[in-house]
Enzyme design. Structure first.
Site, PDB file in Angstrom:
ATOM      1  N   ASP A   1       0.862  -1.176   0.000  1.00  0.00           N
ATOM      2  CA  ASP A   1       0.000   0.000   0.000  1.00  0.00           C
ATOM      3  C   ASP A   1       0.897   1.224   0.000  1.00  0.00           C
ATOM      4  OD1 ASP A   1      -1.924   2.156   0.991  1.00  0.00           O
ATOM      5  OD2 ASP A   1      -3.234   0.397   0.945  1.00  0.00           O
ATOM      6  N   SER A   2       0.445   2.277  -0.647  1.00  0.00           N
ATOM      7  CA  SER A   2       1.252   3.498  -0.686  1.00  0.00           C
ATOM      8  C   SER A   2       1.095   4.332   0.579  1.00  0.00           C
ATOM      9  CB  SER A   2       0.887   4.338  -1.915  1.00  0.00           C
ATOM     10  OG  SER A   2      -0.471   4.721  -1.841  1.00  0.00           O
TER      11      SER A   2
ATOM     12  N   ASP B   1      -6.996  -4.898  -4.864  1.00  0.00           N
ATOM     13  CA  ASP B   1      -8.153  -4.267  -4.234  1.00  0.00           C
ATOM     14  C   ASP B   1      -7.870  -2.777  -4.060  1.00  0.00           C
ATOM     15  OD1 ASP B   1     -10.607  -3.937  -3.027  1.00  0.00           O
ATOM     16  OD2 ASP B   1      -9.947  -4.666  -1.074  1.00  0.00           O
TER      17      ASP B   1
ATOM     18  N   CYS C   1     -14.405  -0.931  -6.454  1.00  0.00           N
ATOM     19  CA  CYS C   1     -15.454  -0.425  -5.557  1.00  0.00           C
ATOM     20  C   CYS C   1     -15.927   0.952  -6.024  1.00  0.00           C
ATOM     21  CB  CYS C   1     -14.961  -0.378  -4.113  1.00  0.00           C
ATOM     22  SG  CYS C   1     -13.585   0.744  -3.841  1.00  0.00           S
TER      23      CYS C   1
END
Length: 148
Positions: free
Chosen positions: A6-7, A52, A92
């Protein structure tokens, strides 16, 4: 070995806490890095990848860029996964319907020049009901892909 990417440093911190609480003996490493940079260095290392990302489009004006983002992210993962690997990919974004998402993923497979088969199509669970008068409420969508 499970790797999380994740960033966001805060997201990685929370991820590590969650893993420690729920899977104290897990063989897990987390990386605070741009996922595209991470994927650049993984040639055939993984036989399972889960994508995701956050919502790429929160309004109609962002739809075109969102589709490009899904295409780019999936093309990178499809090109880097081991032959015979399984890719879980999700969206999403409310304004990206399941047909547009599928088209972006199919285009990504073509860009990556890999044969890909849909093993399963996913949608949101029953605790996120979809109102028939608000089809955008079907915002969670996913595909489980076999990458040859």
């Amino acid at each position: 070995m499970v790797h999380s990417v994740d960033s966001s440093e805060k997201a990685i911190e929370l991820n590590n806490q969650n893993v420690a609480l729920n899977f104290p003996s897990a063989n897990h490493e987390a990386y605070c890095e741009d996922v595209f940079q991470f994927l650049n260095h993984i040639d055939n290392k993984y036989d399972l990848i889960i994508l995701d990302p956050p919502a790429f489009a929160k309004h109609q004006d962002a739809l075109s860029n969102a589709l490009k983002g899904y295409k780019r992210l999936n093309a990178k993962a499809i090109s880097k996964i081991r032959p015979g690997g399984i890719l879980f990919t999700f969206s999403c974004s409310q304004i990206v319907n399941k047909e547009l998402f599928r088209q972006a993923v199919f285009s990504a497979a073509a860009i990556a020049k890999r044969n890909v088969r849909i093993l399963h199509q996913l949608t949101q669970p029953p605790d996120h009901p979809i109102n028939i008068y608000h089809p955008e409420g079907e915002y969670l969508k996913g595909l489980v892909l076999y990458v040859e």
